[in-house]
Design a protein around this motif. Sequence first.
Motif, mmCIF file in Angstrom:
data_model
loop_
_atom_site.group_PDB
_atom_site.id
_atom_site.type_symbol
_atom_site.label_atom_id
_atom_site.label_comp_id
_atom_site.label_asym_id
_atom_site.label_seq_id
_atom_site.Cartn_x
_atom_site.Cartn_y
_atom_site.Cartn_z
ATOM 1 N N GLU A 118 -4.889 -29.405 19.552
ATOM 2 C CA GLU A 118 -4.170 -29.380 18.274
ATOM 3 C C GLU A 118 -3.613 -30.729 17.842
ATOM 4 O O GLU A 118 -3.818 -31.163 16.698
ATOM 5 C CB GLU A 118 -3.030 -28.353 18.360
ATOM 6 N N MET A 166 -1.255 -27.842 5.493
ATOM 7 C CA MET A 166 -2.505 -27.412 6.115
ATOM 8 C C MET A 166 -2.341 -26.086 6.826
ATOM 9 O O MET A 166 -1.232 -25.689 7.195
ATOM 10 C CB MET A 166 -2.998 -28.470 7.115
ATOM 11 N N ARG A 216 -10.949 -31.490 6.511
ATOM 12 C CA ARG A 216 -11.345 -30.272 7.230
ATOM 13 C C ARG A 216 -11.985 -30.703 8.544
ATOM 14 O O ARG A 216 -13.039 -31.344 8.543
ATOM 15 C CB ARG A 216 -12.320 -29.410 6.414
ATOM 16 N N GLU A 248 -10.634 -24.937 17.588
ATOM 17 C CA GLU A 248 -9.475 -25.209 16.736
ATOM 18 C C GLU A 248 -9.973 -25.886 15.485
ATOM 19 O O GLU A 248 -10.816 -26.790 15.546
ATOM 20 C CB GLU A 248 -8.443 -26.088 17.449
ATOM 21 N N CYS A 249 -9.492 -25.424 14.330
ATOM 22 C CA CYS A 249 -9.875 -26.050 13.069
ATOM 23 C C CYS A 249 -8.667 -26.120 12.144
ATOM 24 O O CYS A 249 -7.768 -25.274 12.200
ATOM 25 C CB CYS A 249 -11.023 -25.289 12.401
ATOM 26 N N TYR A 250 -8.661 -27.156 11.319
ATOM 27 C CA TYR A 250 -7.539 -27.398 10.410
ATOM 28 C C TYR A 250 -8.084 -27.744 9.037
ATOM 29 O O TYR A 250 -9.094 -28.450 8.917
ATOM 30 C CB TYR A 250 -6.644 -28.530 10.951
ATOM 31 N N GLU A 251 -7.388 -27.237 8.029
ATOM 32 C CA GLU A 251 -7.848 -27.413 6.647
ATOM 33 C C GLU A 251 -6.673 -27.808 5.758
ATOM 34 O O GLU A 251 -5.643 -27.113 5.710
ATOM 35 C CB GLU A 251 -8.478 -26.126 6.132
ATOM 36 N N ALA A 302 -3.396 -18.271 14.112
ATOM 37 C CA ALA A 302 -3.371 -19.280 13.046
ATOM 38 C C ALA A 302 -1.974 -19.351 12.472
ATOM 39 O O ALA A 302 -1.179 -18.416 12.603
ATOM 40 C CB ALA A 302 -4.381 -18.953 11.943
ATOM 41 N N GLU A 313 0.779 -24.738 9.031
ATOM 42 C CA GLU A 313 1.222 -25.733 10.005
ATOM 43 C C GLU A 313 2.508 -26.432 9.581
ATOM 44 O O GLU A 313 2.716 -26.741 8.405
ATOM 45 C CB GLU A 313 0.120 -26.781 10.218
ATOM 46 N N LYS A 369 -4.637 -32.850 14.437
ATOM 47 C CA LYS A 369 -3.685 -33.098 13.351
ATOM 48 C C LYS A 369 -3.547 -34.586 13.061
ATOM 49 O O LYS A 369 -3.331 -34.989 11.909
ATOM 50 C CB LYS A 369 -2.325 -32.487 13.690
ATOM 51 N N MET A 410 -6.156 -35.262 10.691
ATOM 52 C CA MET A 410 -5.785 -34.799 9.353
ATOM 53 C C MET A 410 -4.888 -35.821 8.660
ATOM 54 O O MET A 410 -5.040 -36.091 7.463
ATOM 55 C CB MET A 410 -5.072 -33.456 9.450
ATOM 56 N N GLY A 425 -4.162 -23.884 10.169
ATOM 57 C CA GLY A 425 -4.955 -24.130 11.372
ATOM 58 C C GLY A 425 -5.272 -22.847 12.108
ATOM 59 O O GLY A 425 -4.519 -21.863 12.026
#
Length: 505
Positions: free
Chosen positions: A243, A472, A256, A281-284, A426, A429, A247, A250, A474
């Motif tokens: 994580e 964001m 993304r 793990e993905c963050y947008e 999720a 964040e 980040k 990001m 996540g």
Amino acid sequence: MTAENTAAARTTDTSDQRQVRMDKRAELLAAGREAYPVGVPRTHSLHEVREGWAGLEPGEETQDEVGVVGRVVFLRNTGKLCFATLQETGAQGEAVRLQAMLSLANVGEEALADWKHLVDLGDHVFIRGRVVSSRRGELSVMAAEWQMASKALRPMPVLHADLNEETRVRQRYADLIVRDEAREMIYTRDAVTRAVRDTLHGLGYVEVETPVLQLVHGGAAARPFRTHLNAFDQDMTLRIATELYLKRAMVGGIPRVFEIGRLFRNEGVDSTHSPEFTTLECYEAYADQFVMAGRIKEIILNAADRIGTRRIETPKGVIDLDGEWRWLGVYPGLSEAVGEEITPETKGHVLREIAAKHGVKVEPQWDTQKIVIELFGEIVEPTLLQPTFVYDYPPAAQPLARDHREKPGLIEAWDLIIGGMERGTAFSELIDPVIQRERLVEQSRKAASGDHEAMQLDEDFLRALEYGAPPMGGIGLGIDRLVMLFTQTGIRETILFPLLKPELG
């Protein structure tokens, strides 16, 4: 004969057979032949022969010559005509088999005698010959010549006699030889992982890699594995999450981002937990917990379609992924389950009485938030068969999630429960570096007080947030647990080579 004597006899038998096979290897080499050639003139896979000559009638012969290779899984050596079954792995992990026939008239006396003497079950052999159908209608290759491709020095395991559950996991290579289900698991996991990647790539995500060796452990509440980097004379840990580095990406302007990676947590081992496991793990940017709920649903449905079904049979009933994916608040869900209202203001002694009544163990040092999380996990979570987003958690559940925009005392986070087990999580964040520092300082205090799962204070991560992270959402999704869902197996079956205790002398 006792179980111990049976096992001892089998070990002795295996050792004897190994010596016999070693002798055969030596004979091959002494005769100027190779036991492990660099290659053989293979022209077709067993599958290609089965597909290309599927229509032969019983007894029909062709002049079509092929060169095939396979592991010998059956042998019948009778007089002037010998039979063998060769095996290879098909496109989905299934066993593809083809019969080979060796006759005195076609291969000659010396080659046939060598076949009978030198070839054992488990060997890889090359066969060149014509494609025919036996009198019984079995598609076959009538050998003109044969060659050892790889001499097996150990006998093939007997499925029920040699491969109990522990041995299957410990000697996965042997398990893969004899059990279709073991091979199919590899292909299923690959299909799931590819579906996850394809979905995220289709949504414009970028895949990155973050450090496994870390100076500061963070991103989750977990006990890390510790190691030492000699080059820097520096104590380090293996990552417990991806994580904090994702980040950082990001912050740097990647809108993304995702990683499918191995994590390491120095904790218990059971049917749902492994010390090393794989997560997505993905963050947008500019997403929140509700956007991410749509993302994880799309990921799981695409994985289900890649596997071939959205309906999963379980001992507790059918999971219908095409049905409702409902939302359930932690406090309302717990209140309904225990028959009395539970709120963020409920006193600790009340929660402890409920825990005692329901047989849930709680530690003396736990605060009310921690007890609520434990009660929900033990009482409610196992009952949630259909996909359920459990949300409106107390802040103790996720120190890296932002406070709820409308409900004081809660955070914007959810866990996705399917089949009574958490599959992913999720949140919206937390990007405020001041509040994040407060929470990490509190975590570091817990660590100093002996909490081995508390996160450390990561000054570099906080410095990154101070440059300004976009709002964001996540997701953390357990790849192993997703495979467990589709296959209805334990985690040790889904991991190809799981960590095990050392074998006793």
